[in-house]
Design an enzyme around this catalytic site. Sequence first.
Site, PDB file in Angstrom:
ATOM      1  N   GLY A 331      93.420  -6.460   9.725  1.00  0.00           N
ATOM      2  CA  GLY A 331      92.831  -5.524  10.677  1.00  0.00           C
ATOM      3  C   GLY A 331      91.312  -5.567  10.677  1.00  0.00           C
ATOM      4  N   CYS A 453      82.326  -8.183   3.178  1.00  0.00           N
ATOM      5  CA  CYS A 453      81.125  -7.879   3.953  1.00  0.00           C
ATOM      6  C   CYS A 453      80.221  -7.030   3.079  1.00  0.00           C
ATOM      7  CB  CYS A 453      81.486  -7.153   5.247  1.00  0.00           C
ATOM      8  SG  CYS A 453      80.068  -7.010   6.354  1.00  0.00           S
TER       9      CYS A 453
END
Length: 527
Positions: A331, A453
Amino acid sequence: MSGYDGADRRGPDDRRRSGGDDRRGGTDRRDARGRQRGAARSRGEQSRTAQAPSQRRRWSDPARTAAFDVLREVDGSDAYANLVLPPLLRERRIAGRDAAFATELAYGTLRLRGRYDAVLARCVDRPLDRLDAAVLDVLRLGTHQLLGMRVPTHAAVSETVGLARDRVGAGASQFVNAVLRRVAGTSLDAWLDELRTDAPDPVTAAAVVGSHPVWIARALREALAGDGRDPAELDALLDADNAAPRVTLVARPGLVTADEIRDGAPDGLRLDPGRWLPTALVLAGQDPLSVPAVADGRAGVQDEGSQAVALALAAAPLDGRDARWLDLCAGPGGKASLLAALAAQRGATVVANEVAPHRANLVRKALRAVPDGVVERVRTGDGREVGAQEPGAYDRVLVDAPCTGLGALRRRPESRWRRTPADLTVLTGLQRELLGSALDAVRVGGVVAYVTCSPHLAETRVVVDDVLRRRTVDGVPDAERLDAREAVRTVVTPGADIPLGDREDVQLWPHVHGTDAMHLTLLRRTR
């Protein structure tokens, strides 16, 4: 007690602070006719206006109101500004320059909140956490207009006072007027010099001026050093986090080319080539959904760094078959869609796993343009269990692990004020389990990409080192590091000299690469 009771509590030796009254000193504030006067007026310091009370602004303009409502939603509901603002603008029919103003005002205020709070703390005579939250957001919006935007002082103050009057009340508007005039009385450069001078150490100074929590600034500095970079780059990195990011599109290979996206774009739409990748296009300001290829799923919105790590996994050298790929934490679907497009060109299939059902639906939507038969299924389940359920079943596995998101603070500026060091304990434990599951799910000779990230060393190198150490028998782990730099270099635009450091893993940086701070480690299962 409200956060804006009174007009001015400055003493004779504190001419900058504002926010109370003169009752402590017993000053008589009645005029010659016996009428009660405000504290500022009793000292002859009030800011008069030529407008009659009936002519003063009693409401705010739609753009400022929208920005205020976004900040309240972010604060009150833990919402993300990038999810709240666009539908709000559409609902209120705010477009063009007004929409651009509202966007900069909301996002800029969120990014520079730490700096502005430090300034406001010098202009208010009480801790900021004692102010009404709505009033504090109004002050932040006004401060951003004064110190961060090209808004004339009189307009910034008067419009923000109108916003306070409209949304919080007349008493708040008087307080906001007094405080913002104190803010406007000092230039931005002078404020920044004062903040640096008052800081106890250089990292704290960088954090306050660069509007990041101190713990994040320290972690980023350590990450720079760990990547072989000069820790003095911290200021540039924090500045990059505070710059509005570009909207980058990905041309999903086999579905559309960059040239086809340009050819099909509406007249007047500007699309520039990405800095590093042939799949990347930079959109100048317009709504991405106005691009037909984005609307139908052949292209998508995806940071160039995010594209690079997915492309690098597909390019990594592999021993044996290359038929089945897994995105373990798929996702909302950007990397899964890029991998599926690449898999379609090679005759491979993809399984996309996502633990949250609503995010799994986003993955399905993102994959809508992929040819039939390429995506085996979108699996809703816990990624930590896949390795035990399907041992050795995949040739390539992507672990885009949940993380603090410290590499994307320019896109989600409110995250920096929500994250705490305590989050690392939970997240790094989850990251270890997911990476372990991925290594179990990949076959011998297959490749795993561990991606975050975040450049935080605890979420990147430490996680990988620890997982490999736990999987060691007789001093030999069951996986080896590949040179991720070489994999990235094979996917960049020919002639693009991308700087990738001296380590086998890859750490991208906003201030160096113009991307989110994506981390990539490539591992090959050896036994």
